[in-house]
Design a protein around this motif. Sequence first.
Motif, short mmCIF file in Angstrom:
data_model
loop_
_atom_site.label_atom_id
_atom_site.label_comp_id
_atom_site.label_asym_id
_atom_site.label_seq_id
_atom_site.Cartn_x
_atom_site.Cartn_y
_atom_site.Cartn_z
N SER A 23 -8.35 -19.28 -6.22
CA SER A 23 -7.56 -18.08 -6.48
C SER A 23 -6.37 -18.05 -5.54
O SER A 23 -6.39 -18.64 -4.46
CB SER A 23 -8.40 -16.81 -6.30
N HIS A 24 -5.30 -17.34 -5.98
CA HIS A 24 -4.06 -17.29 -5.22
C HIS A 24 -3.63 -15.85 -5.01
O HIS A 24 -3.83 -15.00 -5.89
CB HIS A 24 -2.96 -18.06 -5.97
N ALA A 25 -3.05 -15.59 -3.87
CA ALA A 25 -2.57 -14.25 -3.56
C ALA A 25 -1.41 -13.88 -4.49
O ALA A 25 -0.56 -14.72 -4.78
CB ALA A 25 -2.12 -14.17 -2.10
N THR A 26 -1.42 -12.66 -4.95
CA THR A 26 -0.31 -12.17 -5.77
C THR A 26 0.85 -11.74 -4.88
O THR A 26 0.68 -11.50 -3.67
CB THR A 26 -0.77 -10.97 -6.61
N ALA A 27 2.02 -11.62 -5.48
CA ALA A 27 3.17 -11.13 -4.73
C ALA A 27 3.04 -9.64 -4.44
O ALA A 27 3.42 -9.16 -3.38
CB ALA A 27 4.46 -11.41 -5.52
N GLY A 28 2.50 -8.91 -5.40
CA GLY A 28 2.33 -7.48 -5.23
C GLY A 28 1.05 -7.12 -4.50
O GLY A 28 0.16 -7.97 -4.32
N ARG A 29 0.96 -5.88 -4.11
CA ARG A 29 -0.20 -5.37 -3.39
C ARG A 29 -0.77 -4.16 -4.12
O ARG A 29 -0.03 -3.43 -4.79
CB ARG A 29 0.18 -4.97 -1.95
N PRO A 30 -2.08 -3.93 -3.97
CA PRO A 30 -2.67 -2.77 -4.64
C PRO A 30 -2.24 -1.46 -3.99
O PRO A 30 -1.78 -1.44 -2.83
CB PRO A 30 -4.18 -3.00 -4.46
N SER A 31 -2.37 -0.39 -4.73
CA SER A 31 -2.20 0.95 -4.18
C SER A 31 -3.38 1.79 -4.65
O SER A 31 -3.93 1.56 -5.73
CB SER A 31 -0.88 1.58 -4.63
N VAL A 32 -3.79 2.75 -3.82
CA VAL A 32 -4.94 3.58 -4.16
C VAL A 32 -4.75 4.97 -3.58
O VAL A 32 -4.17 5.13 -2.49
CB VAL A 32 -6.25 2.93 -3.64
N GLN A 33 -5.20 5.97 -4.31
CA GLN A 33 -5.14 7.35 -3.84
C GLN A 33 -6.47 8.03 -4.14
O GLN A 33 -6.93 8.03 -5.29
CB GLN A 33 -4.01 8.13 -4.52
N LEU A 34 -7.09 8.58 -3.13
CA LEU A 34 -8.35 9.30 -3.29
C LEU A 34 -8.05 10.66 -3.91
O LEU A 34 -7.33 11.48 -3.32
CB LEU A 34 -9.02 9.47 -1.92
N THR A 35 -8.57 10.90 -5.11
CA THR A 35 -8.30 12.17 -5.80
C THR A 35 -9.38 13.21 -5.50
O THR A 35 -9.17 14.39 -5.77
CB THR A 35 -8.20 11.94 -7.32
N TRP A 36 -10.52 12.76 -4.97
CA TRP A 36 -11.54 13.71 -4.51
C TRP A 36 -11.15 14.24 -3.14
O TRP A 36 -10.68 13.48 -2.29
CB TRP A 36 -12.90 13.02 -4.41
#
Length: 204
Positions: free
Chosen positions: A104-117
Amino acid sequence: MRALILSGILDEANALRLQIPLVSDVPQAVGANSDSDETVSADLLDAQNNVVGHALLDAATICAMPSGPAAPLPLLRLVSGAIPMPDGTAALRLTWRGQVIHESHATAGRPSVQLTWQPQGNAVSGRQIVTWEASHPDAAPLRFILLLRLSDGLEQTVASVSGQQVDIDFDLLPSDRNARLAVVASDGFHLASDESSPFFLAPS
């Protein structure tokens, strides 16, 4: 030490079902036992395909009991470990008995996450559905870890899931006067995280 945490199941056909790895700080590496003769070779590569890290992982046989009439059981192996992850790591390659079973290879982009609870009021108790929203610019699959962050600086893993919600019984968590709940998203190479406002966990 910054490490890549790996866990997966290797079957008789040498097919590896690998969970999306996590990047985390760990006290020490966890590789193959010194007396193990069944190991998976893990190579970490940079963007120019140079090996920047190497480790051996256990490929321990999983014992299973038949639930019905006696029949041959598939041979499954648990592949797991936490291997040092140098800066500049851009790819992961796993090899078993000379055969590449994962790359597997690293993507150029990065994840984003927001806790809605968020906690309703100062105290939290009982069963609640904890939710979050996540995305990735390259549409990479994500894995999520829910952490309870305590006021003394310790962290406790609450759940590891691939979806974007989990049912948590807060009465089973340790009491704390200033706890926070955090969600960490991983695409195998990059992390993103978000956490709740502080809340009180009463003794059960």
